[in-house]
Design a protein around this motif. Structure first.
Motif, mmCIF file in Angstrom:
data_model
loop_
_atom_site.group_PDB
_atom_site.id
_atom_site.type_symbol
_atom_site.label_atom_id
_atom_site.label_comp_id
_atom_site.label_asym_id
_atom_site.label_seq_id
_atom_site.Cartn_x
_atom_site.Cartn_y
_atom_site.Cartn_z
ATOM 1 N N GLY A 132 0.813 -1.416 0.252
ATOM 2 C CA GLY A 132 0.014 0.069 -0.034
ATOM 3 C C GLY A 132 0.831 1.541 -0.101
ATOM 4 O O GLY A 132 0.361 2.327 0.436
ATOM 5 N N LEU A 133 2.018 1.233 -0.426
ATOM 6 C CA LEU A 133 2.968 2.397 -0.415
ATOM 7 C C LEU A 133 3.402 2.482 -1.879
ATOM 8 O O LEU A 133 3.685 1.490 -2.828
ATOM 9 C CB LEU A 133 4.040 2.425 0.596
ATOM 10 N N GLU A 134 3.764 3.787 -2.303
ATOM 11 C CA GLU A 134 4.549 3.936 -3.482
ATOM 12 C C GLU A 134 5.836 3.214 -3.407
ATOM 13 O O GLU A 134 6.667 3.684 -2.239
ATOM 14 C CB GLU A 134 4.596 5.388 -3.745
ATOM 15 N N PRO A 135 6.469 2.877 -4.488
ATOM 16 C CA PRO A 135 7.770 2.292 -4.528
ATOM 17 C C PRO A 135 8.815 3.448 -4.175
ATOM 18 O O PRO A 135 8.317 4.685 -4.334
ATOM 19 C CB PRO A 135 8.235 1.851 -6.012
ATOM 20 N N GLY A 136 9.910 3.354 -3.427
ATOM 21 C CA GLY A 136 10.780 4.464 -3.052
ATOM 22 C C GLY A 136 10.842 4.893 -1.433
ATOM 23 O O GLY A 136 11.126 5.730 -1.267
ATOM 24 N N SER A 137 9.218 4.413 -1.182
ATOM 25 C CA SER A 137 8.868 4.914 0.354
ATOM 26 C C SER A 137 9.930 4.159 1.395
ATOM 27 O O SER A 137 10.251 2.986 1.133
ATOM 28 C CB SER A 137 7.377 4.421 0.643
ATOM 29 N N VAL A 138 9.950 4.776 2.430
ATOM 30 C CA VAL A 138 11.053 4.317 3.517
ATOM 31 C C VAL A 138 9.907 4.157 4.648
ATOM 32 O O VAL A 138 9.340 4.859 5.052
ATOM 33 C CB VAL A 138 11.979 5.387 3.897
ATOM 34 N N VAL A 139 10.238 2.680 5.110
ATOM 35 C CA VAL A 139 9.430 2.652 6.147
ATOM 36 C C VAL A 139 10.366 2.258 7.526
ATOM 37 O O VAL A 139 11.654 1.656 7.465
ATOM 38 C CB VAL A 139 8.835 0.837 6.107
ATOM 39 N N LYS A 250 19.844 -0.200 21.870
ATOM 40 C CA LYS A 250 19.117 0.369 21.007
ATOM 41 C C LYS A 250 18.932 0.235 19.661
ATOM 42 O O LYS A 250 19.958 0.321 19.000
ATOM 43 C CB LYS A 250 19.019 1.970 21.391
ATOM 44 N N ALA A 251 17.835 -0.388 19.008
ATOM 45 C CA ALA A 251 17.713 -0.770 17.748
ATOM 46 C C ALA A 251 16.592 -0.134 16.801
ATOM 47 O O ALA A 251 15.558 0.174 17.261
ATOM 48 C CB ALA A 251 17.858 -2.251 17.692
ATOM 49 N N ALA A 252 17.013 -0.223 15.337
ATOM 50 C CA ALA A 252 15.763 0.382 14.438
ATOM 51 C C ALA A 252 16.053 -0.314 13.145
ATOM 52 O O ALA A 252 17.276 -0.801 12.860
ATOM 53 C CB ALA A 252 16.085 1.869 14.397
ATOM 54 N N VAL A 253 14.985 -0.442 12.366
ATOM 55 C CA VAL A 253 14.947 -1.173 11.107
ATOM 56 C C VAL A 253 14.419 0.008 10.055
ATOM 57 O O VAL A 253 13.481 0.507 10.359
ATOM 58 C CB VAL A 253 14.193 -2.450 11.025
ATOM 59 N N VAL A 254 15.447 0.399 8.995
ATOM 60 C CA VAL A 254 14.995 1.409 8.315
ATOM 61 C C VAL A 254 14.988 0.764 6.794
ATOM 62 O O VAL A 254 16.017 0.438 6.169
ATOM 63 C CB VAL A 254 15.741 2.359 8.116
ATOM 64 N N CYS A 255 13.961 0.410 6.171
ATOM 65 C CA CYS A 255 14.093 -0.074 4.782
ATOM 66 C C CYS A 255 13.005 0.614 3.532
ATOM 67 O O CYS A 255 12.265 1.037 3.916
ATOM 68 C CB CYS A 255 13.391 -1.601 4.901
ATOM 69 N N VAL A 256 13.641 0.698 2.584
ATOM 70 C CA VAL A 256 13.049 1.142 1.378
ATOM 71 C C VAL A 256 12.170 0.197 0.864
ATOM 72 O O VAL A 256 12.534 -0.849 0.777
ATOM 73 C CB VAL A 256 13.903 1.912 0.425
ATOM 74 N N THR A 257 11.200 0.546 0.286
ATOM 75 C CA THR A 257 10.316 -0.492 -0.428
ATOM 76 C C THR A 257 10.513 -0.248 -2.044
ATOM 77 O O THR A 257 10.505 0.771 -2.553
ATOM 78 C CB THR A 257 8.730 -0.246 -0.395
ATOM 79 N N LEU A 258 10.884 -1.542 -2.837
ATOM 80 C CA LEU A 258 11.064 -1.402 -4.149
ATOM 81 C C LEU A 258 9.950 -1.583 -5.003
ATOM 82 O O LEU A 258 9.981 -1.571 -6.109
ATOM 83 C CB LEU A 258 12.073 -2.678 -4.177
ATOM 84 N N LEU A 259 8.919 -2.025 -4.580
ATOM 85 C CA LEU A 259 7.513 -2.237 -5.140
ATOM 86 C C LEU A 259 6.440 -2.212 -4.249
ATOM 87 O O LEU A 259 6.663 -2.454 -2.945
ATOM 88 C CB LEU A 259 7.574 -3.441 -5.933
ATOM 89 N N ASN A 260 5.177 -2.205 -4.960
ATOM 90 C CA ASN A 260 4.050 -2.165 -3.875
ATOM 91 C C ASN A 260 3.512 -3.521 -4.186
ATOM 92 O O ASN A 260 2.951 -3.845 -5.266
ATOM 93 C CB ASN A 260 3.196 -1.054 -4.360
ATOM 94 N N ARG A 261 3.374 -4.438 -3.242
ATOM 95 C CA ARG A 261 3.143 -5.999 -3.669
ATOM 96 C C ARG A 261 1.659 -6.061 -3.945
ATOM 97 O O ARG A 261 1.324 -7.072 -4.168
ATOM 98 C CB ARG A 261 3.506 -6.620 -2.338
#
Length: 296
Positions: A132-139, A250-261
């Motif tokens: 549900g996100l445009e490709p290139g969005s960062v989560v 202290k931890a985080a996960v930062v991933c870019v989306t390559l496509l909208n599934r």
């Protein structure tokens, strides 16, 4: 206040030497405090080349390296993982999937412990499939959930199922989100990340070698994931969150989306577009590190 790495293993104290086999490092052969004692930020990602590119990027951002400078692979004695360091930043590859990142994290956490590091922040930067996100969005991950949308990591230890929490640091996620607003270069959201054991069937793809469900069933599953708060899918975040929790890091996960599934299964964007997408997590995390060090 100094927050040191907590190692949940009383057996380590009895060992004369600790060999980090998959890093080709050992306490008997390397001076860990001298090599790594100043580390405050660790960034991990799947690809060795991407993590080498990140260390070059952060070195330039922090003014710690000259353009074109080469950074040696600290783990050159093995081909399992790659590790690079500049100033207080360590960059480590973890391969693909839970087993690979789990092995790396065991040895990374011990490395930080042996080096007597304190107040360390570990951030996974990577790629993912969006929902549900445009490709290139960062989560930025709020919680890592399993394929049934439960915020937990289940592992079999001595024949028994052990369930561990996959919450990530809420304040760190907020700080990263604020950094994204400040650089204002791409869409960024905080949401849950689904961590699966597989790239194809485990993520509801229709294009694997084996697929015994239809498109309608796939879309229903992905929409249920979205409704539960999931915004992206990858294969490492659950064990990453669980192990960092147990170690007091202290931890985080930062991933870019390559496509909208919800719109397809195959990554079809041009190579140059994908390269730019993959730089977005490192830009965000790089800005966060600069800001944390008072260099913004």
């Amino acid at each position: 206040r100094e927050n040191f790495i907590h190692v949940c293993n009383p057996h380590l104290e009895k060992m004369k030497e600790d060999i980090l086999y998959h890093f080709a490092l050992g306490t008997g052969t390397h001076d860990f405090p001298a090599l790594f004692g100043d580390v405050k930020f660790v960034c991990v990602g799947g690809s060795p080349s991407r993590m080498k590119a990140f260390i070059a990027y952060i070195a330039e951002e922090l003014g710690l390296g000259s353009p074109g400078c080469d950074y040696p692979n600290i783990c050159a004695g093995t081909d399992r993982y790659a590790m690079y360091k500049v100033g207080p930043v360590l960059s480590v590859s973890h391969g693909m999937g839970i087993p690979s990142i789990s092995i790396m994290l065991h040895e990374l956490i011990k490395l930080l412990h042996h080096a007597k590091c304190s107040n360390v922040t570990i951030i996974r930067i990577g790629t993912s499939g969006g929902i549900g996100l445009e490709p290139g969005s960062v989560v930025i991950t709020r919680q890592s959930v399993d394929a049934t949308f439960k915020p937990q990591f289940e592992q079999v230890v001595l024949g028994k199922a052990v369930i561990r929490s996959t919450d990530l640091d809420e304040q760190l996620a907020k700080e990263l989100m604020q950094c994204s607003k400040e650089i204002s270069q791409f869409n960024t959201v905080i949401g849950n990340t689904m961590c699966t054991l597989d790239f194809y069937e485990g993520q509801g793809r229709l294009d694997g070698a084996i697929c015994l469900y239809n498109e309608e069933e796939k879309l229903q599953y992905l929409k249920e994931a979205y409704d539960s708060g999931v915004r992206n899918i990858e294969m490492e975040s659950s064990v990453f969150a669980a192990m960092c929790n147990l170690s007091g890091v202290k931890a985080a996960v930062v991933c870019v989306t390559l496509l909208n599934r919800l719109e397809g299964d195959q990554i079809s964007s041009p190579h140059d577009v994908l390269v730019e997408y993959q730089q977005r997590p490192q830009k965000l995390v790089g800005y966060f590190i600069k800001k944390s060090l008072g260099k913004v």
